[in-house]
Design an enzyme around this catalytic site. Structure first.
Site, mmCIF file in Angstrom:
data_model
loop_
_atom_site.group_PDB
_atom_site.id
_atom_site.type_symbol
_atom_site.label_atom_id
_atom_site.label_comp_id
_atom_site.label_asym_id
_atom_site.label_seq_id
_atom_site.Cartn_x
_atom_site.Cartn_y
_atom_site.Cartn_z
ATOM 1 N N ARG A 47 -12.347 43.930 77.399
ATOM 2 C CA ARG A 47 -11.664 42.939 76.667
ATOM 3 C C ARG A 47 -10.730 43.400 75.648
ATOM 4 O O ARG A 47 -10.750 44.385 75.125
ATOM 5 C CB ARG A 47 -12.524 41.550 76.362
ATOM 6 C CG ARG A 47 -13.363 41.007 77.569
ATOM 7 C CD ARG A 47 -14.080 39.906 76.736
ATOM 8 N NE ARG A 47 -14.871 39.283 77.989
ATOM 9 C CZ ARG A 47 -16.103 39.415 78.521
ATOM 10 N NH1 ARG A 47 -16.647 40.745 78.070
ATOM 11 N NH2 ARG A 47 -16.524 38.686 79.564
ATOM 12 N N LYS A 95 -18.897 39.742 74.091
ATOM 13 C CA LYS A 95 -18.957 38.044 74.495
ATOM 14 C C LYS A 95 -20.532 37.627 74.541
ATOM 15 O O LYS A 95 -20.802 36.606 74.036
ATOM 16 C CB LYS A 95 -18.286 37.748 75.617
ATOM 17 C CG LYS A 95 -17.983 36.306 75.957
ATOM 18 C CD LYS A 95 -17.100 36.168 77.419
ATOM 19 C CE LYS A 95 -16.948 34.636 77.572
ATOM 20 N NZ LYS A 95 -16.119 34.341 78.613
ATOM 21 N N HIS A 97 -5.949 39.247 79.359
ATOM 22 C CA HIS A 97 -7.324 39.287 79.846
ATOM 23 C C HIS A 97 -7.116 39.461 81.398
ATOM 24 O O HIS A 97 -8.256 39.744 82.403
ATOM 25 C CB HIS A 97 -7.983 37.882 79.731
ATOM 26 C CG HIS A 97 -9.511 37.650 80.164
ATOM 27 N ND1 HIS A 97 -10.452 38.421 79.571
ATOM 28 C CD2 HIS A 97 -9.814 37.113 81.329
ATOM 29 C CE1 HIS A 97 -11.475 37.934 80.175
ATOM 30 N NE2 HIS A 97 -11.319 37.472 81.336
ATOM 31 N N ARG A 112 -8.445 42.669 82.994
ATOM 32 C CA ARG A 112 -9.833 42.458 83.153
ATOM 33 C C ARG A 112 -10.057 42.272 84.692
ATOM 34 O O ARG A 112 -10.698 42.832 85.439
ATOM 35 C CB ARG A 112 -10.741 41.820 82.317
ATOM 36 C CG ARG A 112 -12.094 41.683 82.397
ATOM 37 C CD ARG A 112 -12.844 41.371 81.328
ATOM 38 N NE ARG A 112 -14.157 40.906 81.736
ATOM 39 C CZ ARG A 112 -15.191 41.776 81.391
ATOM 40 N NH1 ARG A 112 -15.136 42.852 80.997
ATOM 41 N NH2 ARG A 112 -16.614 41.436 81.681
ATOM 42 N N TRP A 161 -20.984 41.497 82.838
ATOM 43 C CA TRP A 161 -21.224 39.885 82.886
ATOM 44 C C TRP A 161 -22.746 39.918 82.990
ATOM 45 O O TRP A 161 -23.548 40.625 83.335
ATOM 46 C CB TRP A 161 -20.608 39.744 84.382
ATOM 47 C CG TRP A 161 -19.186 39.609 84.206
ATOM 48 C CD1 TRP A 161 -18.520 38.453 83.810
ATOM 49 C CD2 TRP A 161 -18.186 40.544 84.784
ATOM 50 N NE1 TRP A 161 -17.280 38.733 83.828
ATOM 51 C CE2 TRP A 161 -16.981 39.803 84.661
ATOM 52 C CE3 TRP A 161 -18.329 41.789 85.479
ATOM 53 C CZ2 TRP A 161 -15.837 40.501 85.018
ATOM 54 C CZ3 TRP A 161 -16.950 42.397 85.832
ATOM 55 C CH2 TRP A 161 -15.835 41.538 85.532
ATOM 56 N N TYR A 185 -14.510 37.826 93.099
ATOM 57 C CA TYR A 185 -13.852 38.853 93.560
ATOM 58 C C TYR A 185 -14.265 39.373 95.016
ATOM 59 O O TYR A 185 -13.889 40.059 95.441
ATOM 60 C CB TYR A 185 -14.175 40.075 92.670
ATOM 61 C CG TYR A 185 -13.773 40.008 91.215
ATOM 62 C CD1 TYR A 185 -12.372 39.654 90.887
ATOM 63 C CD2 TYR A 185 -14.643 39.799 90.292
ATOM 64 C CE1 TYR A 185 -12.069 39.448 89.522
ATOM 65 C CE2 TYR A 185 -14.256 39.403 88.916
ATOM 66 C CZ TYR A 185 -13.021 39.287 88.581
ATOM 67 O OH TYR A 185 -12.882 39.354 87.239
#
Length: 219
Positions: free
Chosen positions: A67, A94, A160, A163, A186, A195
């Site tokens: 990020r 995050k 972003h 990413r 994640w 994806y």
């Protein structure tokens, strides 16, 4: 917000104000899985139009999927050149959990170039200036970033989205969704399912399971 509402309802049930907690169905927002990503030729055009101080962070973001703030606030103490790894500190992540990342050749080449021009005692990998006390950039998605997109004839792109680009390229190259989840830091498998459509090849074996049955229709 939903966690707060559930907490209030549970408390109301304990107090006897309601007999049962009602089921609340959350409507998924339209376009929740929509995202923007760059094709390689677009990425190259944009790279050529970026100012020097933006080009290295841009290349590093595409190489790692990090990020914006994790890239801009990367310090040399977070990089291990011998092991070819770098990490995001827990307080910077995050999910508030430290992330370790293996560095591919592109990422290592960028770091080597930055190290070659490093000013002694400056802790930042991508400093805003040439002095020992130069701070990191506050943002990379600035006026110059959007001006470069216009010159490169690129549709509006946020930082972003780099990413998303990194993740999309990985999946199209054959990286499994499980591995992508770990590489990108994640917390849930659900986060990388967006994806999956870019690499339907992993379903080829399953698609062939009915081949024998279908063959009878044409035999």
């Amino acid at each position: 917000m939903m966690a707060l509402i559930r907490s209030i309802l549970k408390d109301a049930q304990r107090r006897g104000w309601v007999d049962a907690i009602p089921s609340i169905k959350i409507k998924e927002a339209d376009g929740a899985d929509d995202y923007r990503w760059l094709r390689p030729e677009e990425a190259k055009r944009l790279q050529d139009e970026l100012a020097d101080h933006l080009r290295a962070p841009y290349q590093f973001a595409l190489a790692t999927g990090w990020r914006e703030q994790n890239v801009l606030r990367l310090t040399w103490e977070q990089v291990d050149f011998e092991r070819k790894v770098a990490w995001v500190k827990g307080r910077q992540a995050k999910a508030k959990k430290a992330i370790g990342a293996p560095l591919n050749r592109n990422a290592m080449a960028i770091l080597e170039a930055q190290r070659a021009k490093r000013v002694k005692r400056n802790p930042w990998v991508f400093p805003n200036g040439d002095g020992a006390e130069s701070p990191p950039f506050n943002r990379a998605s600035n006026t110059g970033w959007y001006a470069a997109q216009r010159r490169a004839r690129i549709e509006p792109l946020t930082w972003h989205d780099l990413r998303h680009t990194w993740a999309s390229w990985h999946v199209m190259a054959g990286t499994s969704l499980r591995s992508l989840m770990e590489l990108g830091g994640w917390r849930s498998y659900q986060s990388v399912l967006r994806y999956a459509h870019l690499s339907p090849e992993h379903l080829a074996g399953d698609a062939e399971r009915i081949e024998k049955v279908a063959r009878k229709l044409h035999g």
